[in-house]
Design an enzyme around this catalytic site. Structure first.
Site, PDB file in Angstrom:
ATOM      1  CB  CYS A   8      -0.917   0.003   1.220  1.00  0.00           C
ATOM      2  SG  CYS A   8      -2.305   1.174   1.080  1.00  0.00           S
ATOM      3  CG  ASP A 127      -3.596   0.006  10.527  1.00  0.00           C
ATOM      4  OD1 ASP A 127      -2.544  -0.408  11.041  1.00  0.00           O
ATOM      5  OD2 ASP A 127      -3.627   0.949   9.718  1.00  0.00           O
TER       6      ASP A 127
END
Length: 210
Positions: A8, A127
């Site tokens: 990412c 996360d």
């Protein structure tokens, strides 16, 4: 089952090619203006210009207006949406793309309840939590907080590096792992050697074929 990998926060076409060459399944483009890894639609087009059609392009948004999401989708090839803010299920749906919802693992998060609330999501991305920061903190969290019956339905993020991802895959057995800062030379600039090392760590952590 093979663990999928998403790299990412890509801002350069050479980093996208390095990710694909190393075997990544997906790349992430950040359309959150406050991120140091943010790209404009024009920059995104340059990043994915020579991308294989079998690599998933993920567009990351944070509490964004539907009109801007629609404008990005019209301009850029986006295969999957990732919502990293406080979006409701209704805000995530209806864009004509499958989507995933990021969950910051603050204290007291009830993951089964979150999964039920976001039943329309293709997966939850877990996360680390830091107040005021929607993601990309470089921090990890306690993997034992993930209910075992949800592990195969989640994308694991949060502080993963080439040195830690083998243990993460071995212990959690997630559907996929997501990395950004752990394979960078500087924010938004990836390191091809670190990407390759990360992929090797993922493969070492997978169960051996029977």
């Amino acid at each position: 089952m093979r663990t999928r990998v998403k790299i990412c926060g890509l801002t350069r076409s050479e980093d996208a090619r390095a990710a694909v060459t190393a075997g990544a399944d997906a790349i992430g483009l950040v359309f959150y203006p406050l991120s140091p890894r943010a790209v404009t639609p024009q920059q995104a087009l340059e990043v994915i210009a020579r991308l294989s059609p079998f690599v998933t392009v993920v567009g990351l948004f944070v509490d964004e207006r539907r009109e801007r999401i629609a404008a990005v989708l019209e301009a850029v090839r986006i295969d999957l949406l990732q919502f990293h803010g406080d979006e409701s299920p209704e805000a995530c749906a209806g864009h004509g793309r499958p989507w995933i919802k990021a969950v910051r693992m603050r204290e007291g998060v009830d993951l089964p309840a979150v999964r039920a609330r976001y039943a329309g999501a293709a997966a939850l991305l877990l996360d680390a939590y830091r107040p005021g920061v929607p993601g990309g903190t470089g921090s990890g969290f306690d993997w034992t907080r993930i209910p075992p019956d949800l592990c195969g339905d989640i994308i694991l993020a949060g502080g993963l590096t080439p040195e830690t991802v083998e243990q993460a895959v071995r212990r959690v057995r997630p559907y996929a792992v997501d990395v950004s800062g752990g394979v960078e030379r500087s924010k938004g600039v990836k390191d091809a050697g670190k990407i390759a090392a990360f992929m090797r760590g993922v493969r070492r952590g997978e169960p051996s074929p029977a």
